[in-house]
Design an enzyme around this catalytic site. Structure first.
Site, PDB file in Angstrom:
ATOM      1  N   THR A  55      21.954  28.579  -3.882  1.00 36.26           N
ATOM      2  CA  THR A  55      21.406  29.177  -2.654  1.00 36.26           C
ATOM      3  C   THR A  55      20.114  29.923  -2.931  1.00 36.26           C
ATOM      4  O   THR A  55      19.207  29.956  -2.094  1.00 36.26           O
ATOM      5  CB  THR A  55      22.453  30.139  -2.049  1.00 36.26           C
ATOM      6  OG1 THR A  55      23.605  29.365  -1.721  1.00 36.26           O
ATOM      7  CG2 THR A  55      21.953  30.816  -0.795  1.00 36.26           C
ATOM      8  N   THR A 132      26.202  30.381  -6.714  1.00 33.11           N
ATOM      9  CA  THR A 132      27.281  31.334  -6.988  1.00 33.11           C
ATOM     10  C   THR A 132      28.676  30.695  -6.954  1.00 33.11           C
ATOM     11  O   THR A 132      29.608  31.227  -7.549  1.00 33.11           O
ATOM     12  CB  THR A 132      27.254  32.497  -5.970  1.00 33.11           C
ATOM     13  OG1 THR A 132      27.373  31.951  -4.653  1.00 33.11           O
ATOM     14  CG2 THR A 132      25.979  33.307  -6.087  1.00 33.11           C
TER      15      THR A 132
HETATM   16  N1  LIG Z   1      25.569  31.285  -2.775  1.00 33.97           N
HETATM   17  C1  LIG Z   1      25.513  30.103  -3.371  1.00 33.97           C
HETATM   18  O1  LIG Z   1      24.782  29.931  -4.321  1.00 33.97           O
HETATM   19  C2  LIG Z   1      26.422  29.032  -2.844  1.00 33.97           C
HETATM   20  C3  LIG Z   1      25.938  27.635  -3.064  1.00 33.97           C
HETATM   21  N2  LIG Z   1      26.765  26.698  -2.330  1.00 33.97           N
HETATM   22  C4  LIG Z   1      25.968  27.228  -4.534  1.00 33.97           C
HETATM   23  O2  LIG Z   1      26.892  27.536  -5.219  1.00 33.97           O
HETATM   24  O3  LIG Z   1      25.094  26.546  -4.988  1.00 33.97           O
END
Ligand SMILES: NC(=O)C[C@H](N)C(=O)O
Length: 408
Positions: A55, A132
């Site tokens: 993200t 994340t």
């Molecule tokens: N907040 C994030 O980074 C979530 C994203 N879907 C990922 O893990 O790439």
């Protein structure tokens, strides 16, 4: 003070990428800003920054969208969005992959592993941007496979895409670089910097799917970052219970001391396929391929048939049990007939699965294939079991490794 564009010189060998301009830092400088090591005549720490996506590298449809976004920014573009760091460190950056972390697999893990291993020779600190969702799996894997000595390895992500109002990515990245450049971060292994908190990568877990405060670490935060200051609550420490694996070494074909012929046969097959794929991708060290380990989620009426079916398609199995190791008796019976090691983890976020709760087996028997995960959650148990099988550990050695996490 006007916010003039700032030119940053980096230490990239490639001239094209050795300079970038901060287009809009939105940050007015003052005397109290970050320490100016350069003008104090000090040698600046060299920091390597790897981009992998997530993200933090995403764009949404509008500034109010915090879901439904897509990965679109390179690590260079991300660096252009943060305040000037040229006074505290020299940086070099590299894109290892650019994906949502749901796409991170063994190939990407090996790219990250290889990138970090190579950078350890030259850099004083390493930062890795990462989605994340699976960040905790990657940090667990890296802490389990790389001895970084004094060099801090700081993972960072964000919860809001770069296009959203109050995007958290730029501040998180800025803080991660400052943390990697800070002498007090030495000797702490894999760190995660997110939402002003510093945590141990080995222990951290994502506990909230949406909020900025998305990570939790029951063992406690190591420190925080406030107004350009890094604060540690504890002296340097690494997770005592972490078993270190040496990925570079493939032990060869002599499996004479191992009792897990069924598992080893599956390991060999999965290794063969993975090696082909890795070689195709040009990944160095293609011998480092991983056996297949699946996870099943426990629930009322869990089907023994399903467990049997899955258990016969992998080299190892992890089950997220109900409570502290509970599964229907019919499932326990099927598990003990499988020719592979089966780790009993838990679907509860906290607590642990002690070995006293394992179905009764004769520990001396070659069929005693059930292992308690201790405090490790299913996804970390999966990685640990994969690493054990990669090393061709037998059941007793696997048990020993899991006993570090108070299971076994
Ligand atoms: N907040 C994030 O980074 C979530 C994203 N879907 C990922 O893990 O790439």
């Amino acid at each position: 003070m006007p916010n003039n564009d700032i030119e940053i010189n980096t230490i990239c060998a490639d001239l094209e990428s050795s300079k970038f301009i901060l287009l809009s830092s939105g940050h007015e400088r003052s005397e109290q800003d970050e320490p100016d090591l350069k003008h104090a005549g000090k040698k600046l720490p060299k920091i390597k920054i790897f981009g992998t996506g997530g993200t933090i590298a995403s764009k949404g449809a509008s500034s109010s969208h915090t879901a439904g976004y897509h990965v679109d920014l390179t690590i260079q573009q991300l660096l252009e969005s943060i305040p000037d760091i040229s006074r505290i460190c020299d940086i070099d950056y590299e894109q290892l992959c650019n994906v949502d972390s749901k796409e991170i697999d063994e190939h990407s893990l090996l790219k990250i592993y290889n990138g970090i291993s190579a950078a350890l020779q030259t850099f004083d600190g390493i930062v890795i941007t990462h989605g994340t969702d699976t960040l905790a799996e990657t940090t667990f894997f890296i802490e389990s496979t790389i001895d970084s000595g004094d060099v801090p390895l700081v993972f960072v992500g964000s919860m809001r895409p770069s296009t959203s109002v109050s995007a958290d990515g730029p501040m998180n990245l800025y803080q991660a670089i400052c943390i990697a450049a800070d002498k007090r971060s030495r000797g702490r292994g894999v760190l995660v910097s997110l939402n002003d908190q510093i945590s141990a990568g080995y222990y951290i877990t994502k506990t909230n799917a949406n909020t900025l405060d998305s990570f939790n670490v029951r063992q406690g935060y190591l420190g925080n970052f406030v107004n350009n200051e890094v604060h540690y609550y504890w002296p340097p420490v690494k997770p005592e219970v972490c078993h270190k694996f040496k990925l570079g070494l493939w032990p060869g074909d002599d499996a004479s001391s191992k009792s897990w012929s069924g598992a080893l046969a599956s390991v060999k097959d999965s290794v063969k396929d993975s090696v082909k794929d890795l070689a195709k991708d040009g990944v160095q060290n293609p011998s480092a391929a991983f056996p297949i380990v699946h996870i099943l989620y426990g629930h009322q009426s869990l089907s023994p048939e399903l467990v049997k079916l899955v258990g016969n398609k992998c080299a190892g199995l992890v089950i997220a049990t109900m409570g502290a190791g509970s599964l229907p008796s019919a499932v326990n019976d099927v598990v003990q007939e499988l020719p592979i090691p089966v780790v009993y983890s838990k679907r509860s976020m906290d607590g642990m699965v002690p070995k006293a709760n394992m179905p009764k087996q004769d520990p001396a028997s070659a069929r005693s294939n059930v292992i308690a995960s201790g405090f490790l959650n299913p996804e970390k148990s999966r990685i640990l079991l994969q690493l054990c099988l990669f090393e061709r550990f037998g059941i007793a050695e696997i048990r020993e490794v899991f006993s570090n996490a108070y299971g076994g």
